[in-house]
Scaffold this active site. Structure first.
Site, PDB file in Angstrom:
ATOM      1  N   TYR A 179       0.817  -1.096  -0.021  1.00  0.00           N
ATOM      2  CA  TYR A 179       0.112  -0.022  -0.120  1.00  0.00           C
ATOM      3  C   TYR A 179       0.755   1.109  -0.129  1.00  0.00           C
ATOM      4  CZ  TYR A 179      -0.528  -0.355   5.338  1.00  0.00           C
ATOM      5  OH  TYR A 179      -0.286  -0.242   6.602  1.00  0.00           O
ATOM      6  N   GLU A 180       0.309   2.321  -0.279  1.00  0.00           N
ATOM      7  CA  GLU A 180       0.577   3.628  -0.353  1.00  0.00           C
ATOM      8  C   GLU A 180       1.872   3.709  -1.474  1.00  0.00           C
ATOM      9  OE1 GLU A 180      -0.680   5.932   1.693  1.00  0.00           O
ATOM     10  OE2 GLU A 180       0.397   7.385   0.349  1.00  0.00           O
ATOM     11  N   GLY A 181       1.397   3.122  -2.765  1.00  0.00           N
ATOM     12  CA  GLY A 181       2.269   2.798  -3.778  1.00  0.00           C
ATOM     13  C   GLY A 181       3.317   1.616  -3.683  1.00  0.00           C
TER      14      GLY A 181
END
Lengths: 591, 591
Positions: free
Chosen positions: B434-436
């Site tokens: 997550y978060e890229g």
């Protein structure tokens, strides 16, 4: 939904182009003609894709249950087990005298990969049975073999292996389970065993537990441990089932994965057991089948990597996100499939080059086992003994790594259970632990196997690499395989020399590098097999093989391994050569 | 049972011996005296060890539930959330104008590690709120800030970030959620968002969703995306809660880990939303807090590695198995604790040297963020923008690897859920995604950040390394830090030069090496910080610090990193220098 297709074409390549099995002269290998192995693999592919793979997420979600002393397997397992039995799969490589089909172990291993990939938890029920079968086959009396083996070959009865106790796993010398002689040739077994895979379930009429225990008055430690047959239901002399034995399930464990397999705490409360093999020689009896058991776990690591790769690849071709920086590949769509992105390619190529290399390495290992058994070839036995910890440790460590990479291709969807990628990671994780944790494999490799028979087998391995490079370096296009292989092999030799020079003074200098050595060795083995596959692919192309694209793909995949993976040997060597100083610098209190 | 102890002593070392925070001149850092930070960390340590850590397995086992449209958190979460709120922890580094305590971000990050280690799933509820707070604080009107921030700072209301849709995650230009202007300044939001962490739950009076959506008539692609405030309950002008907004939970996901956090499918069915910031500039608004958010995820990777390490260490000291080959260390016991074995040491030293190095790297990054915000230092902003993808990608990849190693110390017990080690692995796994996803971090690093401002920041980084080596190489005992660091930094520069020379012709030559570059860079950063810590430890010893053993331990741990971990840079460079040829050799059909 996750799917699985048996990689039969690749297996055929390994069996026939690479290993040329029918030309080896190993007894029984003459039966392994390409048409025959193809038919077996296709048939195995069918049942694994259609029956076992769809049950894999079911097993993961439902898990096994334990209520009122009864263990139940997940929905559909029992029916599938019947289908597997009807197909004769459990007895594929078992002794025809007891109902097996007598096929070589290499074919059992190839089929085993398909089964494990499709459903590892399910396949363990028959895998454990096979292990117990092998032990009884190797060490049982004729009466024991006649009594137990036919039903185990058919999997009407399944088997288990009971080693671990709450306070001892690696160090089995601490074992407490007792076996008291009853005067009638039987023993009373008392103690608790844990982590017993397939320890109990509802798919077989009887379960034959093989249990390590200590006969009072015997030597202390590991030399006083004997092996016993302890059936769940006692077996009468006419083969019919008698009373329930005093063995029961304490609980089943909640685990990270392989939920479809019941991992049991087994309580032996004066259960009736029968000595298998010789008193106090239980560990030796276990070790005779250790090569096979550990190779089988390495196979599981590869198998999870393979199914994870197949699904990652399908997703990478399907998922549209972003554009190829060198120009749109799907200009009429909203975005390009993510397989266009170099970092997704890197990820997929890591997986593909590992899975194909590991498969060839594994099947070569299985051939060495056949060679040692069927041809009584002591050199083959020595070599496979050396390679066994490498196969187990390297293939399972890389297996986990590759399932994690496959999961990563899915982004957030990989973390959600419904896509199935999480299960491959969670199931693969156990392979690094059971059948001897990978740190123990490294210890076995460096502490025992390297120096076995005066280092004869590792020298033979180096000669094999050297010979291959010498014979092939001059062939056009082979230098890009032989050069990196030579370099990697040199790293491995340097590591061995470091151990010899420094391990004498202080064994910690060798042991601190044991894990890196196991990986270094693994890379050299897979590098060697890739170089050999490249040669086989070139030969096929030169002889005008019809499926040229397959062989070109094989070459390109091999080049990736040589360029991107094999150079890891230098890192492992550099760590090894720092010895134990920084590793052992702290006192226990300083941690 | 797993336990957790806040590593406050190590944090104090980083803040005061290494970073010397009070001497930096960054506004607000004068408050960070050693006694004060110690008191804050001790207090945070208490609530995390006593309240949050015991709830961690509860959250994992129970998970969140979704029934009749209502999401419920696991037993004990709500009471613990009240305790956290009463302690004022969520507002520690928030603006005093809205009820925060105005502490620097570095202190929030240190405390954040403790919270995340003890209970990642729980801490995400306040973490997401902090992210939403930051966005409104940076881009909201005064009225919006007054309306939402005080309750978000207190965590009476929590927040979420809504980016992903079923068909788009990385490529947000494909987004479909619509925002139609209503003429009264508000918008009607319609669409579906997925993977919304903390999307709904029972611990807050209201939830403030920040939602990316497309205003009809705007530009196509990513340039037509705007950011909206969409409260679960509408908020009246007097601050009281109004009606329920048309936003609902479609389902909560079954995930591999972080079970205690509700990952929701959110349905927006004409929900009322308010524009945050400027029309069509939604992505820019998101990006202003990206550095913090990604640094926060890197922190989670480290945090899971830390708690896993603590428990692996305790087990290694406790578990008796085998004997030290150089002589028994527990001769009166049945066996020695497994910490005597070199391979267990290697494993633990990997973990320890990573956790301490990563912590220092992370807190340095947090200091750069403070410097950029509080001192309006553009160079600090440039440097942290460059380092952010490294912190996120490297710390989370290594974080997973270390939790796996910690689990391995437990052998079979690590695979059983009751020991807690599996949860650390499963929870850590999300941080890579997550978060890229980490592949996207690598792309951001190589494709954008390296060349930002004409490559000024990466050059500044190299100068920093060079300067440190030059200033310290001559100090006794420092060469064993500066020499490997120089070598590693040279590898990083060589990789950069390769990209410049070959990426121009074909960007794939750079992108195919992006992942290795991210790791190469990560090692150089952690190597640099270890060298700096070594210097700080030497200084403390020279000045007669009372706790000499602590500093000696620090030096020995650093030496391990330099000897055993840092040399990985050469492998990454060698892969990078093979370019894209083998990576991109296959056509899509050849896979």
């Amino acid at each position: 939904m996750p799917s699985y297709t048996a990689p039969t074409k690749d297996m055929q390549f390994v069996l026939h182009d690479l290993l040329k099995v029918t030309e080896t002269g190993i007894p029984g290998y003459d039966e392994l003609e390409a048409d025959f192995t193809s038919a077996v693999l296709e048939e195995a592919g069918k049942i694994t894709s259609e029956v076992l793979a769809p049950l894999n997420p079911v097993g993961d979600t439902e898990g096994c249950t334990f209520e009122n002393g009864v263990v139940r397997t997940p929905t559909g397992f029992k029916a599938a087990f019947e289908q597997v039995k009807e197909g004769g799969w459990p007895g594929l490589d078992c002794d025809p005298e007891y109902g097996g089909q007598g096929m070589p172990y290499i074919l059992g291993t190839a089929v085993g990969e398909l089964f494990s990939a499709a459903n590892q938890a399910f396949t363990m029920y028959q895998g454990l049975t096979h292990g117990a079968y092998s032990a009884i086959h190797a060490h049982g009396t004729d009466a024991q073999k006649a009594k137990y083996l036919p039903r185990m070959v058919s999997c009407d009865w399944t088997g288990t292996m009971n080693l671990t106790e709450p306070h001892c796993g690696t160090d089995l010398g601490l074992m407490r389970t007792r076996a008291e002689p009853q005067g009638d040739g039987s023993y009373r077994i008392t103690g608790q065993k844990i982590f017993i895979s397939a320890g109990d379930h509802d798919m077989a009429e009887n379960i034959i537990h093989l249990v390590l225990a200590r006969i009072p008055g015997g030597p202390d430690g590991i030399k006083g441990v004997s092996l016993f047959i302890v059936p769940k239901f006692l077996v009468n002399d006419d083969g019919s089932l008698g009373g329930r034995n005093a063995v029961s399930v304490g609980k089943i464990e909640e685990k990270m994965g392989i939920h479809g397999n019941a991992t049991c705490v087994m309580n032996y409360d004066g259960a009736t057991g029968y000595l298998l093999g010789t008193e106090h020689k239980g560990m030796r009896a276990m070790f005779t089948m250790m090569n096979e058991a550990r190779l089988g776990v390495g196979m599981q690591g590869l198998a999870q990597a393979e199914i994870a790769y197949q699904n990652a690849l399908a997703y990478a071709k399907d998922r549209l996100q972003g554009r190829d920086v060198t120009g749109a590949k799907n200009p009429d769509g909203p975005a390009d499939p993510i397989i266009v992105h170099p970092d997704i390619r890197r990820n997929l190529m890591d997986q593909k080059s590992f899975a194909e290399g590991a498969r060839a390495f594994l099947l070569w290992g299985a051939m060495l086992i056949d060679q040692s058994h069927r041809s009584q070839d002591a050199d083959a036995l020595g070599l496979i003994s050396l390679l066994t910890p490498v196969i187990k440790g390297f293939l399972t460590d890389k297996g986990l790594e590759m399932t994690v990479q496959a999961q990563q291709v899915y982004g957030g969807h990989g973390y959600i259970e419904e896509w199935g990628m999480s299960q491959y990671v969670r199931d693969a994780r156990i392979t690094q632990i059971y059948e001897g944790a990978n740190g123990v494999q490294a210890l076995d490799l460096v502490g025992r196997k390297l120096a076995q028979d005066g280092g004869k087998h590792v020298m033979a391995f180096f000669e094999m690499v050297k010979g291959f490079c010498k014979d092939n370096a001059g062939i056009e296009g082979m230098a890009e395989f032989t050069e990196p292989l030579k370099k990697a092999s040199k790293d491995l030799q340097a590591a061995g020399i470091y151990f010899m020079q420094h391990g004498m003074k202080n064994p910690n200098h060798a042991l601190a590098g044991s894990y890196d050595f196991m990986h270094l060795f693994g890379h050299v083995c897979v590098g060697l097999i890739w170089a050999q596959m490249a040669k086989a692919a070139k030969d096929a192309l030169a002889s005008g093989a019809s499926d040229g694209v397959f062989y070109e793909t094989k070459l390109a995949t091999g080049r990736y391994y040589m360029a991107r993976q094999l150079p890891a040997t230098a890192l492992h060597l550099s760590r090894i050569e720092t010895g134990a100083d920084t590793v052992m610098a702290l006192t226990t209190d300083q941690f």
